[in-house]
Motif scaffolding. Structure first.
Motif, PDB file in Angstrom:
ATOM      1  N   ALA A   1       0.805  -1.225   0.000  1.00 28.69           N
ATOM      2  CA  ALA A   1       0.000   0.000   0.000  1.00 28.69           C
ATOM      3  C   ALA A   1       0.836   1.273   0.000  1.00 28.69           C
ATOM      4  O   ALA A   1       0.270   2.370  -0.025  1.00 28.69           O
ATOM      5  CB  ALA A   1      -0.923   0.000   1.216  1.00 28.69           C
ATOM      6  N   GLY A   2       2.157   1.155  -0.015  1.00 27.11           N
ATOM      7  CA  GLY A   2       3.010   2.329   0.145  1.00 27.11           C
ATOM      8  C   GLY A   2       2.839   3.388  -0.917  1.00 27.11           C
ATOM      9  O   GLY A   2       3.038   4.575  -0.654  1.00 27.11           O
ATOM     10  N   GLY A   3       2.484   2.996  -2.143  1.00 20.90           N
ATOM     11  CA  GLY A   3       2.318   3.967  -3.218  1.00 20.90           C
ATOM     12  C   GLY A   3       0.880   4.374  -3.467  1.00 20.90           C
ATOM     13  O   GLY A   3       0.617   5.213  -4.342  1.00 20.90           O
ATOM     14  N   ALA A   4      -0.053   3.809  -2.709  1.00 18.68           N
ATOM     15  CA  ALA A   4      -1.473   4.016  -3.008  1.00 18.68           C
ATOM     16  C   ALA A   4      -1.895   5.475  -2.836  1.00 18.68           C
ATOM     17  O   ALA A   4      -2.591   6.044  -3.689  1.00 18.68           O
ATOM     18  CB  ALA A   4      -2.332   3.110  -2.127  1.00 18.68           C
ATOM     19  N   GLY A   5      -1.485   6.088  -1.728  1.00 16.99           N
ATOM     20  CA  GLY A   5      -1.885   7.459  -1.477  1.00 16.99           C
ATOM     21  C   GLY A   5      -1.361   8.412  -2.542  1.00 16.99           C
ATOM     22  O   GLY A   5      -2.104   9.269  -3.043  1.00 16.99           O
TER      23      GLY A   5
ATOM     24  N   ILE B   1      -2.830   1.462   7.880  1.00 24.28           N
ATOM     25  CA  ILE B   1      -2.821   2.644   7.007  1.00 24.28           C
ATOM     26  C   ILE B   1      -2.298   3.850   7.774  1.00 24.28           C
ATOM     27  O   ILE B   1      -1.452   4.602   7.284  1.00 24.28           O
ATOM     28  CB  ILE B   1      -4.229   2.912   6.442  1.00 24.28           C
ATOM     29  CG1 ILE B   1      -4.677   1.767   5.534  1.00 24.28           C
ATOM     30  CG2 ILE B   1      -4.260   4.243   5.684  1.00 24.28           C
ATOM     31  CD1 ILE B   1      -6.112   1.879   5.052  1.00 24.28           C
ATOM     32  N   ASP B   2      -2.801   4.030   8.988  1.00 18.68           N
ATOM     33  CA  ASP B   2      -2.348   5.156   9.812  1.00 18.68           C
ATOM     34  C   ASP B   2      -0.846   5.094  10.067  1.00 18.68           C
ATOM     35  O   ASP B   2      -0.191   6.131  10.230  1.00 18.68           O
ATOM     36  CB  ASP B   2      -3.087   5.168  11.153  1.00 18.68           C
ATOM     37  CG  ASP B   2      -4.579   5.433  11.007  1.00 18.68           C
ATOM     38  OD1 ASP B   2      -4.983   5.969   9.953  1.00 18.68           O
ATOM     39  OD2 ASP B   2      -5.335   5.092  11.944  1.00 18.68           O
ATOM     40  N   GLY B   3      -0.296   3.900  10.110  1.00 18.22           N
ATOM     41  CA  GLY B   3       1.117   3.720  10.405  1.00 18.22           C
ATOM     42  C   GLY B   3       2.019   3.665   9.188  1.00 18.22           C
ATOM     43  O   GLY B   3       3.215   3.372   9.330  1.00 18.22           O
ATOM     44  N   LEU B   4       1.505   3.961   7.984  1.00 20.56           N
ATOM     45  CA  LEU B   4       2.337   3.878   6.780  1.00 20.56           C
ATOM     46  C   LEU B   4       3.591   4.761   6.853  1.00 20.56           C
ATOM     47  O   LEU B   4       4.674   4.319   6.429  1.00 20.56           O
ATOM     48  CB  LEU B   4       1.514   4.219   5.533  1.00 20.56           C
ATOM     49  CG  LEU B   4       0.612   3.094   5.016  1.00 20.56           C
ATOM     50  CD1 LEU B   4      -0.331   3.616   3.929  1.00 20.56           C
ATOM     51  CD2 LEU B   4       1.448   1.924   4.464  1.00 20.56           C
ATOM     52  N   PRO B   5       3.519   5.988   7.374  1.00 21.99           N
ATOM     53  CA  PRO B   5       4.759   6.774   7.465  1.00 21.99           C
ATOM     54  C   PRO B   5       5.822   6.084   8.323  1.00 21.99           C
ATOM     55  O   PRO B   5       7.019   6.083   7.972  1.00 21.99           O
ATOM     56  CB  PRO B   5       4.294   8.090   8.098  1.00 21.99           C
ATOM     57  CG  PRO B   5       2.847   8.206   7.712  1.00 21.99           C
ATOM     58  CD  PRO B   5       2.337   6.796   7.762  1.00 21.99           C
ATOM     59  N   GLN B   6       5.402   5.486   9.436  1.00 20.39           N
ATOM     60  CA  GLN B   6       6.354   4.783  10.296  1.00 20.39           C
ATOM     61  C   GLN B   6       6.878   3.522   9.611  1.00 20.39           C
ATOM     62  O   GLN B   6       8.074   3.192   9.702  1.00 20.39           O
ATOM     63  CB  GLN B   6       5.684   4.421  11.631  1.00 20.39           C
ATOM     64  CG  GLN B   6       5.387   5.613  12.531  1.00 20.39           C
ATOM     65  CD  GLN B   6       4.146   6.391  12.099  1.00 20.39           C
ATOM     66  OE1 GLN B   6       3.305   5.872  11.360  1.00 20.39           O
ATOM     67  NE2 GLN B   6       4.045   7.629  12.555  1.00 20.39           N
TER      68      GLN B   6
ATOM     69  N   GLY C   1      12.916   1.528   5.111  1.00 18.61           N
ATOM     70  CA  GLY C   1      13.704   2.226   4.115  1.00 18.61           C
ATOM     71  C   GLY C   1      12.975   2.508   2.819  1.00 18.61           C
ATOM     72  O   GLY C   1      13.604   2.630   1.758  1.00 18.61           O
ATOM     73  N   PHE C   2      11.657   2.627   2.879  1.00 17.94           N
ATOM     74  CA  PHE C   2      10.861   2.956   1.697  1.00 17.94           C
ATOM     75  C   PHE C   2      10.770   4.479   1.553  1.00 17.94           C
ATOM     76  O   PHE C   2      10.972   5.222   2.520  1.00 17.94           O
ATOM     77  CB  PHE C   2       9.445   2.398   1.851  1.00 17.94           C
ATOM     78  CG  PHE C   2       9.307   0.952   1.457  1.00 17.94           C
ATOM     79  CD1 PHE C   2       8.455   0.570   0.436  1.00 17.94           C
ATOM     80  CD2 PHE C   2      10.017  -0.050   2.122  1.00 17.94           C
ATOM     81  CE1 PHE C   2       8.317  -0.756   0.077  1.00 17.94           C
ATOM     82  CE2 PHE C   2       9.887  -1.372   1.777  1.00 17.94           C
ATOM     83  CZ  PHE C   2       9.032  -1.731   0.737  1.00 17.94           C
ATOM     84  N   PRO C   3      10.433   4.982   0.355  1.00 17.24           N
ATOM     85  CA  PRO C   3      10.128   6.403   0.228  1.00 17.24           C
ATOM     86  C   PRO C   3       8.978   6.768   1.168  1.00 17.24           C
ATOM     87  O   PRO C   3       8.146   5.910   1.487  1.00 17.24           O
ATOM     88  CB  PRO C   3       9.707   6.557  -1.240  1.00 17.24           C
ATOM     89  CG  PRO C   3      10.305   5.377  -1.933  1.00 17.24           C
ATOM     90  CD  PRO C   3      10.315   4.269  -0.928  1.00 17.24           C
ATOM     91  N   PRO C   4       8.917   8.019   1.620  1.00 17.56           N
ATOM     92  CA  PRO C   4       7.841   8.414   2.538  1.00 17.56           C
ATOM     93  C   PRO C   4       6.456   8.052   1.969  1.00 17.56           C
ATOM     94  O   PRO C   4       6.166   8.331   0.806  1.00 17.56           O
ATOM     95  CB  PRO C   4       8.007   9.926   2.650  1.00 17.56           C
ATOM     96  CG  PRO C   4       9.451  10.159   2.352  1.00 17.56           C
ATOM     97  CD  PRO C   4       9.834   9.124   1.338  1.00 17.56           C
ATOM     98  N   ALA C   5       5.651   7.392   2.777  1.00 19.38           N
ATOM     99  CA  ALA C   5       4.327   6.949   2.342  1.00 19.38           C
ATOM    100  C   ALA C   5       3.254   7.775   3.040  1.00 19.38           C
ATOM    101  O   ALA C   5       3.356   8.055   4.228  1.00 19.38           O
ATOM    102  CB  ALA C   5       4.131   5.467   2.658  1.00 19.38           C
ATOM    103  N   LYS C   6       2.231   8.132   2.274  1.00 14.92           N
ATOM    104  CA  LYS C   6       1.158   8.956   2.818  1.00 14.92           C
ATOM    105  C   LYS C   6       0.039   8.073   3.354  1.00 14.92           C
ATOM    106  O   LYS C   6      -0.408   7.155   2.656  1.00 14.92           O
ATOM    107  CB  LYS C   6       0.579   9.852   1.716  1.00 14.92           C
ATOM    108  CG  LYS C   6       1.559  10.824   1.123  1.00 14.92           C
ATOM    109  CD  LYS C   6       0.884  11.672   0.056  1.00 14.92           C
ATOM    110  CE  LYS C   6       1.862  12.678  -0.527  1.00 14.92           C
ATOM    111  NZ  LYS C   6       1.206  13.540  -1.544  1.00 14.92           N
ATOM    112  N   PRO C   7      -0.439   8.343   4.564  1.00 20.11           N
ATOM    113  CA  PRO C   7      -1.669   7.673   4.993  1.00 20.11           C
ATOM    114  C   PRO C   7      -2.843   8.211   4.181  1.00 20.11           C
ATOM    115  O   PRO C   7      -2.748   9.276   3.560  1.00 20.11           O
ATOM    116  CB  PRO C   7      -1.792   8.045   6.471  1.00 20.11           C
ATOM    117  CG  PRO C   7      -0.980   9.274   6.637  1.00 20.11           C
ATOM    118  CD  PRO C   7       0.087   9.252   5.585  1.00 20.11           C
ATOM    119  N   PHE C   8      -3.924   7.480   4.159  1.00 22.18           N
ATOM    120  CA  PHE C   8      -5.080   7.857   3.347  1.00 22.18           C
ATOM    121  C   PHE C   8      -6.321   7.244   3.958  1.00 22.18           C
ATOM    122  O   PHE C   8      -6.235   6.355   4.817  1.00 22.18           O
ATOM    123  CB  PHE C   8      -4.914   7.387   1.896  1.00 22.18           C
ATOM    124  CG  PHE C   8      -4.602   5.907   1.790  1.00 22.18           C
ATOM    125  CD1 PHE C   8      -5.607   4.948   1.805  1.00 22.18           C
ATOM    126  CD2 PHE C   8      -3.279   5.478   1.703  1.00 22.18           C
ATOM    127  CE1 PHE C   8      -5.312   3.596   1.746  1.00 22.18           C
ATOM    128  CE2 PHE C   8      -2.975   4.123   1.631  1.00 22.18           C
ATOM    129  CZ  PHE C   8      -3.999   3.185   1.646  1.00 22.18           C
TER     130      PHE C   8
END
Length: 212
Positions: free
Chosen positions: A63-67, A88-93, A99-106
């Motif tokens: 789900a990291g790229g979904a937002g 989902i709420d914890g995607l940034p963490q 080590g993934f690119p910053p992920a946006k919660p949605f």
């Protein structure tokens, strides 16, 4: 005809699946965990119109790229089940931890529940809630194609991990036996990682659920 193409994405080699209705070129993507530019290049190469994002669950590699993709193209996010909201709420963490690119919660445009359906062109896929790997994991079943997109529920020769928060091994086994096996031995499953297989082969020989 419903067609699909699987693209391994991220350092975790997660199987992101691009589905499309051949006559209309309407497309959906299942689990865009990352590598969005490569995914969108494939969409352009096949002359598709990407209309929906479908999620099996909300781990970072799925789900990291979904937002970002939803924001870029104005697409609806469909799924997973509401019990994965905390993931989902914890995607940034999660993105920082692995080590993934910053992920946006949605907030998904539509949550999914067991027995729901999703539609792509003239094709209807069935949704099954299959908790155990995560509590809100869902599976997409296309009976006419004899395919099931199962995320991290089942793999060729293995099953999903259950050592994450709110994972449950017994629940995962029940999900496989009660929700996947009835789809039929000839059904080909597309897992979240690794090669495809048939449900019949796994039912007979998978060391974790074989013989169930």
């Amino acid at each position: 005809m419903l067609r699909y193409h699987t693209i391994p994405v991220t350092a975790f080699q997660q199987n992101c699946s691009l589905l499309w209705d051949d006559p209309t070129r309407q497309a959906a993507v299942i689990d865009p965990g990352g590598d969005l530019d490569r995914l969108l290049a494939e969409v352009r190469r096949r002359d598709l119109t990407l209309e929906q994002i479908w999620l099996t669950h909300a781990h970072i590699d799925h789900a990291g790229g979904a937002g970002e993709l939803a924001e870029r193209l104005g697409l609806p996010i469909v799924g997973p089940h509401p019990d994965d909201q905390f993931w989902i709420d914890g995607l940034p963490q999660q993105s920082a931890m692995f080590g993934f690119p910053p992920a946006k919660p949605f907030t998904p445009t539509r949550w999914l529940h067991d027995g729901d359906t999703v539609t792509l062109g003239s094709h209807v896929l069935q949704v099954r809630h299959c908790p155990g790997h995560t509590p809100g994991h869902v599976v997409f079943h296309a009976p006419a194609l004899q395919r099931a997109f199962v995320g991290d529920v089942l793999f060729a020769g293995s099953i999903g991990r259950t050592d994450f928060p709110l994972g449950d091994h017994d629940q995962l086994v029940r999900s496989i036996v009660e929700r996947l096996w009835p789809m039929g031995d000839e059904t080909v499953f597309v897992p979240g990682h690794g090669p495809e297989g048939t449900l019949g082969r796994e039912r007979r020989s998978n060391p974790y659920v074989g013989g169930t």
